[in-house]
Motif scaffolding. Structure first.
Motif, PDB file in Angstrom:
ATOM      1  N   THR B 361      14.676   4.916 -50.728  1.00 27.37           N
ATOM      2  CA  THR B 361      14.940   6.168 -50.015  1.00 27.37           C
ATOM      3  C   THR B 361      16.009   5.900 -48.971  1.00 27.37           C
ATOM      4  N   GLY B 362      16.483   6.970 -48.360  1.00 26.52           N
ATOM      5  CA  GLY B 362      17.479   6.795 -47.308  1.00 26.52           C
ATOM      6  C   GLY B 362      18.264   8.082 -47.123  1.00 26.52           C
ATOM      7  N   ASP B 363      19.284   8.000 -46.280  1.00 27.82           N
ATOM      8  CA  ASP B 363      20.170   9.141 -46.082  1.00 27.82           C
ATOM      9  C   ASP B 363      21.519   8.812 -46.688  1.00 27.82           C
ATOM     10  N   VAL B 364      22.151   9.813 -47.283  1.00 28.10           N
ATOM     11  CA  VAL B 364      23.472   9.591 -47.867  1.00 28.10           C
ATOM     12  C   VAL B 364      24.497   9.596 -46.735  1.00 28.10           C
ATOM     13  N   LEU B 365      24.891   8.417 -46.302  1.00 27.33           N
ATOM     14  CA  LEU B 365      25.806   8.306 -45.155  1.00 27.33           C
ATOM     15  C   LEU B 365      27.272   8.346 -45.575  1.00 27.33           C
ATOM     16  N   ALA B 366      27.550   7.894 -46.777  1.00 27.26           N
ATOM     17  CA  ALA B 366      28.914   7.965 -47.300  1.00 27.26           C
ATOM     18  C   ALA B 366      28.785   8.237 -48.788  1.00 27.26           C
ATOM     19  N   LEU B 367      29.615   9.112 -49.309  1.00 28.99           N
ATOM     20  CA  LEU B 367      29.510   9.502 -50.718  1.00 28.99           C
ATOM     21  C   LEU B 367      30.886   9.783 -51.280  1.00 28.99           C
ATOM     22  N   ARG B 368      31.189   9.104 -52.358  1.00 35.33           N
ATOM     23  CA  ARG B 368      32.470   9.338 -53.017  1.00 35.33           C
ATOM     24  C   ARG B 368      32.278   9.067 -54.503  1.00 35.33           C
ATOM     25  N   TRP B 369      32.724   9.987 -55.347  1.00 33.50           N
ATOM     26  CA  TRP B 369      32.573   9.819 -56.791  1.00 33.50           C
ATOM     27  C   TRP B 369      33.893   9.412 -57.423  1.00 33.50           C
ATOM     28  N   PRO B 370      33.849   8.702 -58.537  1.00 30.61           N
ATOM     29  CA  PRO B 370      35.068   8.257 -59.214  1.00 30.61           C
ATOM     30  C   PRO B 370      35.727   9.425 -59.934  1.00 30.61           C
ATOM     31  N   ALA B 371      37.011   9.284 -60.202  1.00 33.40           N
ATOM     32  CA  ALA B 371      37.720  10.390 -60.857  1.00 33.40           C
ATOM     33  C   ALA B 371      38.782   9.892 -61.816  1.00 33.40           C
ATOM     34  N   VAL B 420      31.078   5.285 -54.357  1.00 34.90           N
ATOM     35  CA  VAL B 420      30.616   4.863 -53.033  1.00 34.90           C
ATOM     36  C   VAL B 420      29.397   5.693 -52.678  1.00 34.90           C
ATOM     37  N   LEU B 421      28.280   5.032 -52.454  1.00 37.65           N
ATOM     38  CA  LEU B 421      27.082   5.714 -51.986  1.00 37.65           C
ATOM     39  C   LEU B 421      26.419   4.751 -51.012  1.00 37.65           C
TER      40      LEU B 421
END
Lengths: 185, 500
Positions: B361-371, B420-421
Motif C-alpha cells: 500500500t502507499g500513496d502515489v507520490l510520482a506517476l509517469r507512464w511510458p509512451a 515511474v510510480l
C-alpha cells in the motif's frame, strides 16, 4: 585557528557520524562530509568519499539530476516521512532513514535493564528525571546538544529510571550511557 | 430480435477497466456515468465520467456487488445501458436479468448463456455432448462401482480430484497407474477431511499445461466470429501475470483448430456479445506428438487481457460490445479478421513478489507512464491517490505491440523502465526480470513456470555502484544527514577535536 588538512579530518571522538538507511531489508551505514566544493559520500570504510550533488527540482520537483564524481544520472524522487523513493535506471527503490533517536527509543523494548546511549557526542542540556521515577512511553529522559542541534531522547516504553549517569552541562562521547531504565513488566 | 439504441452508459466498475470502458464510450459520443466507492474518490474514472454516483456497502467490494444500488444509479443518471466490466457482477445472471427487467441494456451476453457457462460441470457436459474436446475423465458419481476401472482406462498421467474441492486441495497427480488405488484412497480421505465429501473424479493430466484462450464475438442474429487466441500461461496461484497474442506454442494448424472449436462452442451456446473460451493445451513431454487441448471453461464477459487482442486485430472490443448490445449486426465476417504482429501485456500490481507477493500500500507520490511506439497503458490510478487493500491490487496494464515477439518484448521492457510510480511498491522489477528470462523469451512457459523458477520473483540486491547512487540521493534529501555534515567543519574548527 588553522585546520590541518588530512584525509581523515575528523579525529576519533567526533567520529564518523554514521547515518543508516535500510533498502530491501538490508541496513546501510553512510555519512556525508562537507568540503568547500560540496558534499562527499562515504559508504563503509571509503576514505575520501565520492563527490555528490543533486540538482534543484524544476516545476514539479520530482525530476532531478544526481551527479557523482562529475557523472550525471537523471532520477525521479519523492519523499514521505523518513522514506525516500527513487526511480533510477528504470527501477523504483524505497530507502528508509533510521532516525537514531527514534530507533534508540525502540531499542529500549526488552525486559531487564536498558541503557540509553548517546547517539553522538555532545553536551547535556537538561535531564528532568531522577532515579526511581516512573516514565511513560514518550516521556523526556535527556535533552542533549550536538553540533549545535538539540535532540530530545525519550523513553521507548513505560519504565522505571534505575540510574542517571550524567548531569546538566556534562559532555559525553557517542555511545556513552546516559540513563539506565528498567522496562515496566 | 432488435436491441435498443444506447445514448448513455453507466460503468459498474472501477480502476483501469472503468477508464477503459469510459474512453470508448466517450469516443462513440455516448454520455457516461460511473458508480464509485468513497475510498476511490480520487480515482481518475470519477472525474472522467459525466456523472459519478457514490455507492455504499458493508465493504467497498460489497458496494459493487449491490445490483439494486447500481441499477438505481443508472436510472438516476439517466443512462440506457450498464457495462459491468469484469469481476463483480459481470457474470451474475441475476444481475443481467434485473438490468433487463429495469428497462436497461446489459452490455454482455444473455443471462441463459451466463447461467450455462457459470456452472462449470454443466458447461463441461454441454461442450462434451457436442463433440468438443474436454479432458477425458472418470466421474465417480456416474457409477461408483466402476470408477477405479474407468480411471485406469484414462491412461497416465491423471489428476485425482475431490468433486467438492477447490484451491488445489486434495488433488494429486498419478504418473504411474500402479499408484492409482493408493492415490484414490488418499484423495478420498482428504476430500472428506477438507470438504466433508469424499467423492472424486479423475481427469487426464496435461504435463506443463499452457493456458490458451480464444476471444469470441457474437451478435444477436446468430453470427459468431473468433478473434484468435491469447496465451496466458505465466500465472501465480491461478492469477494471470503475462498475456500475449499469438501464442508462441501453437502451430498454425493447431491455432485454427482451437479457434474453430471456440467459435463452435459459442455458436452451440447461442452466445451473444463478447466472451472467451479457455483451454488447457499441452504436448506430451519430450515427444514429437501433436499437442492436445481440452475445454476448461468459458468466461461470459470482457476479460482483463482483451487489449492484447485489440492490438493484434485493430478492433475495439468495448465498441463491438456496445454495438452488439444496441442491436447492430457484426460488421465483419471471419475471413476479414486478421492479426498483425505480436502483442504482450503485463499486469502491474501493488505487491511485492520478493516477499511472496505480499500486497503493498502507499500513496502515489510520482506517476509517469511510458509512451513509446507500440506501447499502450490502461491504468486507473492518479497522482496522490492512496493505494489501499480494499480492492484487488491491479494498478495498470502495460501492453506492447511489435512486428514480432522479440520486438514486442523489447518495447515492453523499455516501457517498464520508463514507468515511474513512487510511493507504493509494485511488481514492475519482477515483470522486467520475467520478460528478460531466457525461458520466457524462448516461449517455453507453462502454468507452473514461476513455481519452478522462484529466482525470478526474488531478484538480486543492487550492485555497489547503484547502491552508492541511491545512498547519495537519500543522504542529500534527508535533512539530519546534510545538517550533520554542514556543522562538522565549523565544529572541528572551533573545538580542535573531541578526543577519547
Amino acid at each position: 585557528m588553522s585546520c590541518p588538512r588530512s584525509t581523515q579530518p575528523w579525529g576519533p571522538g567526533v567520529t564518523d557520524m554514521q547515518s543508516r538507511f535500510t533498502l530491501l531489508g538490508a541496513e546501510h551505514s553512510v555519512w556525508l562530509s562537507r568540503s568547500a566544493d560540496g558534499y562527499r559520500l562515504h559508504v563503509g570504510a571509503s576514505g575520501d568519499g565520492l563527490a555528490i550533488s543533486l540538482s534543484r527540482g524544476a516545476t514539479g520537483g520530482t525530476d532531478r539530476v544526481l551527479t557523482v564524481e562529475g557523472v550525471g544520472t537523471p532520477v525521479v524522487v519523492a519523499q514521505r516521512d523518513d522514506q525516500v523513493f527513487i526511480h533510477l535506471d528504470g527501477r523504483a527503490y524505497a530507502l528508509d532513514f533510521l532516525d537514531p533517536v527514534r530507533s534508540l527509543g525502540e531499542d529500549a523494548a526488552g525486559a531487564g535493564e536498558n541503557d540509553i546511549r548517546a547517539p553522538m557526542p555532545g553536551v547535556v542540556i537538561s535531564v528532568p528525571i531522577r532515579p526511581g521515577d516512573t516514565v511513560a512511553a514518550g516521556d523526556v529522559l535527556v535533552v542533549i546538544e550536538s553540533m549545535k542541534v538539540q535532540t530530545t531522547l525519550r523513553a521507548g516504553l513505560a519504565a522505571t529510571v534505575l540510574s542517571v549517569h550524567v548531569a546538566e552541562g556534562q559532555t559525553f562521547d557517542r555511545d556513552h550511557v546516559l540513563v539506565t531504565l528498567r522496562a515496566a513488566s | 430480435m432488435t436491441g435498443h439504441p444506447i445514448r448513455g452508459l453507466l460503468v459498474a466498475n472501477r480502476g483501469e477497466i472503468a477508464m477503459r470502458v469510459l474512453r470508448t464510450a466517450r469516443r462513440l459520443g455516448l454520455r457516461t456515468a460511473v458508480v464509485y466507492h468513497t475510498i476511490d474518490r480520487d480515482a481518475p474514472a470519477v472525474a472522467a465520467a459525466d456523472i459519478a454516483i457514490p455507492i455504499i456497502g458493508a465493504t467497498p467490494v460489497a458496494a459493487f456487488l449491490d445490483g439494486t444500488q447500481i441499477i438505481a444509479a443508472a436510472h438516476e443518471a439517466g443512462m440506457d445501458a450498464i457495462h459491468p466490466g469484469y469481476g463483480f457482477l459481470s457474470e451474475n445472471a441475476g444481475f443481467a436479468r434485473a438490468v433487463a427487467a429495469a428497462g436497461l441494456t446489459f452490455i454482455g451476453p444473455g443471462p441463459d448463456a451466463i447461467d450455462l457457462m457459470g456452472d462449470k460441470i454443466r458447461a463441461r457436459a454441454f461442450v462434451a455432448e457436442r463433440g468438443f474436446p474436454v479432458a477425458p475423465s472418470a466421474i465417480e458419481d456416474d457409477d461408483p462401482s466402476t470408477f477405479t476401472a474407468r480411471a485406469r482406462r484414462l491412461g497416465a498421467p491423471v489428476l485425482v480430484k475431490p468433486s467438492a474441492g477447490g484451491g488445489g486441495k486434495g488433488m494429486r497427480i498419478v504418473r504411474d497407474m500402479a499408484e492409482l488405488e493408493a492415490a484414490i484412497t488418499a484423495a478420498r480421505s482428504e476430500g472428506q477431511r477438507y470438504f466433508g465429501d469424499g467423492r472424486l473424479y479423475v481427469e487426464r493430466f496435461v504435463e506443463r499445461p499452457r493456458h490458451i484462450e480464444v476471444q469470441v464475438l457474437g451478435d444477436a442474429y446468430g453470427n459468431i466470429v473468433h478473434l484468435f487466441e491469447r496465451e496466458c500461461s505465466v500465472q501465480r496461484r491461478f492469477q494471470k501475470i503475462v498475456e500475449e497474442s499469438p501464442s508462441p506454442a501453437l502451430l498454425a494448424e493447431e491455432r485454427l483448430r482451437i479457434c474453430a472449436a471456440a467459435a463452435g462452442i459459442a455458436r452451440a451456446a447461442g452466445y451473444r456479445n463478447a466472451g472467451t473460451v479457455e483451454f488447457i493445451y499441452g504436448k506430451p513431454h519430450g515427444t514429437d506428438l501433436a499437442g492436445e487441448f481440452y475445454f476448461l471453461e468459458m468466461n461470459t464477459r470482457l476479460q482483463v487481457e482483451h487489449p492484447v487482442t485489440e492490438m493484434v486485430t485493430g478492433l475495439d472490443l468495448v465498441e463491438q460490445q456496445i454495438r452488439i448490445a444496441a442491436g447492430e449486426h457484426l460488421g465483419f465476417d471471419q475471413d476479414e479478421v486478421r492479426t498483425t504482429g505480436h502483442a504482450i501485456e503485463v499486469r502491474l500490481y501493488a505487491e511485492a513478489p520478493e516477499r511472496d507477493y505480499a500486497p503493498t500500500t502507499g500513496d502515489v507520490l510520482a506517476l509517469r507512464w511510458p509512451a513509446g511506439e507500440g506501447v499502450r497503458v490502461d491504468d486507473g490510478i492518479a497522482p496522490r491517490q492512496r493505494i489501499t487493500s480494499a480492492f484487488d491490487p491491479m494498478l495498470a496494464k502495460i501492453i506492447a505491440h511489435g512486428s514480432d515477439r522479440a520486438t514486442a518484448i523489447t518495447r515492453l521492457r523499455r516501457a517498464l523502465h520508463e514507468t515511474v510510480l513512487l510511493g507504493c511498491e509494485t511488481n514492475a522489477a519482477f515483470l522486467d526480470r520475467l520478460l528478460a528470462d531466457a525461458g520466457f523469451q524462448a516461449g517455453a512457459v507453462h502454468t507452473g513456470y514461476l513455481d519452478l523458477h522462484p529466482e525470478i520473483a526474488q531478484g538480486m540486491p543492487p550492485d555497489e555502484a547503484t547502491m552508492a547512487r541511491l545512498l547519495a540521493v537519500a543522504c542529500l534529501l534527508t535533512r539530519p544527514v546534510t545538517e550533520a555534515a554542514d556543522v562538522v567543519p565549523s565544529l572541528h574548527a572551533a573545538m580542535g577535536a573531541w578526543r577519547n
